[in-house]
Design an enzyme around this catalytic site. Structure first.
Site, PDB file in Angstrom:
ATOM      1  N   HIS A 196       0.801  -1.231   0.000  1.00 28.37           N
ATOM      2  CA  HIS A 196       0.000   0.000   0.000  1.00 28.37           C
ATOM      3  C   HIS A 196       0.830   1.276   0.000  1.00 28.37           C
ATOM      4  O   HIS A 196       0.300   2.377  -0.115  1.00 28.37           O
ATOM      5  CB  HIS A 196      -1.011  -0.009   1.158  1.00 28.37           C
ATOM      6  N   THR A 232      -5.200 -18.719   4.881  1.00 29.77           N
ATOM      7  CA  THR A 232      -5.354 -18.761   3.420  1.00 29.77           C
ATOM      8  C   THR A 232      -4.814 -17.487   2.772  1.00 29.77           C
ATOM      9  O   THR A 232      -5.177 -16.381   3.188  1.00 29.77           O
ATOM     10  CB  THR A 232      -6.854 -18.934   3.069  1.00 29.77           C
ATOM     11  N   CYS A 321       0.293   9.689  14.809  1.00 29.34           N
ATOM     12  CA  CYS A 321      -0.417  10.475  15.814  1.00 29.34           C
ATOM     13  C   CYS A 321      -1.827   9.940  15.912  1.00 29.34           C
ATOM     14  O   CYS A 321      -2.742  10.456  15.305  1.00 29.34           O
ATOM     15  CB  CYS A 321      -0.401  11.938  15.413  1.00 29.34           C
TER      16      CYS A 321
HETATM   17  N1  PLP Z   1       7.722   0.053   8.210  1.00 23.22           N
HETATM   18  C1  PLP Z   1       7.731   1.311   7.748  1.00 23.22           C
HETATM   19  C2  PLP Z   1       9.047   1.980   7.463  1.00 23.22           C
HETATM   20  C3  PLP Z   1       6.541   2.000   7.532  1.00 23.22           C
HETATM   21  O1  PLP Z   1       6.559   3.256   7.073  1.00 23.22           O
HETATM   22  C4  PLP Z   1       5.320   1.331   7.815  1.00 23.22           C
HETATM   23  C5  PLP Z   1       4.028   2.029   7.651  1.00 23.22           C
HETATM   24  O2  PLP Z   1       3.891   3.194   7.928  1.00 23.22           O
HETATM   25  C6  PLP Z   1       5.359   0.017   8.289  1.00 23.22           C
HETATM   26  C7  PLP Z   1       6.585  -0.590   8.477  1.00 23.22           C
HETATM   27  C8  PLP Z   1       4.101  -0.747   8.595  1.00 23.22           C
HETATM   28  O3  PLP Z   1       3.496  -1.170   7.396  1.00 23.22           O
HETATM   29  P1  PLP Z   1       2.007  -1.742   7.304  1.00 23.22           P
HETATM   30  O4  PLP Z   1       1.124  -0.543   7.274  1.00 23.22           O
HETATM   31  O5  PLP Z   1       1.981  -2.501   6.009  1.00 23.22           O
HETATM   32  O6  PLP Z   1       1.748  -2.617   8.450  1.00 23.22           O
END
Ligand code: PLP
Length: 377
Positions: A196, A232, A321
């Site tokens: 995403h 799954t 936040c």
């Molecule tokens: N690691 C980093 C550097 C991120 O910026 C983020 C999300 O902000 C994540 C991990 C966590 O990802 P997810 O939203 O797919 O759990």
């Protein structure tokens, strides 16, 4: 309304949406089922795994599908908590995302040691090299690019140092993938990513582990992903992740990010000129082409965010936040910014869809909001 919060999440791009729809309509089976429907689902998942392995430069079986990077990061730290001896430390950079930092603290407590960063927000390689000469931790974790500041970390250099000391190296590449070429990331022993952040759907990510070493599932009740992640697999979102990544890699190969870096640089110059006492974090050090982290004068973070929202710009504070309170950024604190400064930070993060005109509009919006907050309106 103009969106400047791509580092939080990005809109799903057309190619990913179409791939998702096509897979949803065509692929009905469970990839673990032995019949033709299951086989078709399994084939689509295998193809996606092979394509991702190709972009990263690793073995397809090194890849485990997860619900996102939070899960992938937790799965990895859980694995090390299960397999390292009771004395081993894990060293993580002081600017890791909470899904690495908090998981490391949860599983390792005092044995999770923070690697310091410089004032520019880059991991202190000299410190790490000196410490490694003395002690061997069970794992070193340094993200590829920071989500708050966009500062690019010297992960290739750190990987080489870790290899020399035979210490496993892990990089959370969530903010790198889709913004810079993925090639070479597969050299890291452990790696995580999430769709995403680059135009794929929410709820899908991956963990890369050397396929010779098995990870213990966090969940019980299924043998999916070679017993490493029960549940799954969601084929349409996995297929859509790949569709987004293919499209981003093509844009990167054509160099479209370079023009976007120029738009961002122009914005930064104007911001510093037009908004007195503003500061751009991490200047003079390589940063992602899409991220500007700035300390804004007067008013407080939330006031700025709310005013900008009203003026038609979606921006964020530097740190997550969730409560609506002003949260000091642990990243800026680690960089040596003072207590009063770490609550002043705003993050503007653009995406592939952001235009030069959007950056210009944001700059004008900031000047307007500055005039309001400065005069206490
Ligand atoms: N690691 C980093 C550097 C991120 O910026 C983020 C999300 O902000 C994540 C991990 C966590 O990802 P997810 O939203 O797919 O759990």
């Amino acid at each position: 309304m103009i969106y400047f919060d791509y580092n939080a999440t990005a809109p799903v791009m057309r190619q990913a949406r179409e791939a998702w729809l096509e897979a949803t309509e065509r692929i009905h089976g469970n990839p673990s089922s032995p019949h033709a429907f299951g086989v078709a689902a399994h084939r689509a998942m295998t193809e996606a795994r092979e394509k991702l392995a190709h972009f990263l430069g690793c073995h397809p079986l090194d890849l485990i599908w997860t619900s996102g990077a939070t899960e992938a990061n937790n799965l990895l730290l859980h694995h090390f908590a299960q397999t390292l001896d009771a004395k081993s430390e894990v060293w993580i950079s002081a600017i890791e995302h909470p899904s690495v930092h908090d998981a490391a603290k949860h599983y390792f407590d005092q044995r999770a040691k923070l690697i310091p960063v410089t004032y520019a927000g880059v991991v202190d390689v000299e410190w790490l090299t000196a410490e490694l000469a003395d002690t061997r931790p069970g794992l070193v974790a340094v993200m590829a690019a920071n989500n708050e500041t966009g500062v690019i970390q010297p992960w290739r250099e750190i990987l080489a140092i870790c290899q020399a000391y035979e210490v496993p190296f892990f990089s959370d590449a969530v903010q790198w993938i889709g913004k810079l070429p993925a090639k070479g990331l597969g050299d890291c022993d452990y790696l995580t990513g999430a769709a995403h952040k680059f135009g794929g759907p929410r709820g899908v990510g991956f963990l890369k582990v050397p396929h010779q070493s098995r990870v213990q599932s966090l969940l019980w009740g299924g043998k999916q992903e070679r017993g490493q992640r029960a549940g799954t697999e969601n084929i349409p979102i996995i297929v859509a992740l790949l569709a987004a990544l293919e499209a981003r890699e093509k844009q990167l190969a054509e160099g479209h990010h370079q023009t976007r870096a120029e738009w961002k640089e122009k914005f930064e110059k104007l911001l510093l000129r037009q908004v007195p006492d503003s500061t751009v974090v991490g200047t003079g050090t390589p940063r992602l082409w899409n991220t500007v982290s700035a300390l804004m004068p007067a008013g407080g973070q939330q006031r700025w965010v709310t005013r900008l929202d009203k003026a038609g710009f979606a921006v964020s504070t530097g740190s997550a936040c969730t409560t609506g309170k002003e949260e000091p950024s642990h990243v800026l604190s680690a960089m040596g910014y003072k207590a009063g400064q770490v609550t002043q930070v705003l993050r503007f993060s653009s995406g592939w869809e952001t235009t030069a005109a959007d950056w210009e509009a944001l700059e004008k919006g900031l000047v307007k909001v500055y005039a309001e907050v400065h005069h206490g309106k």
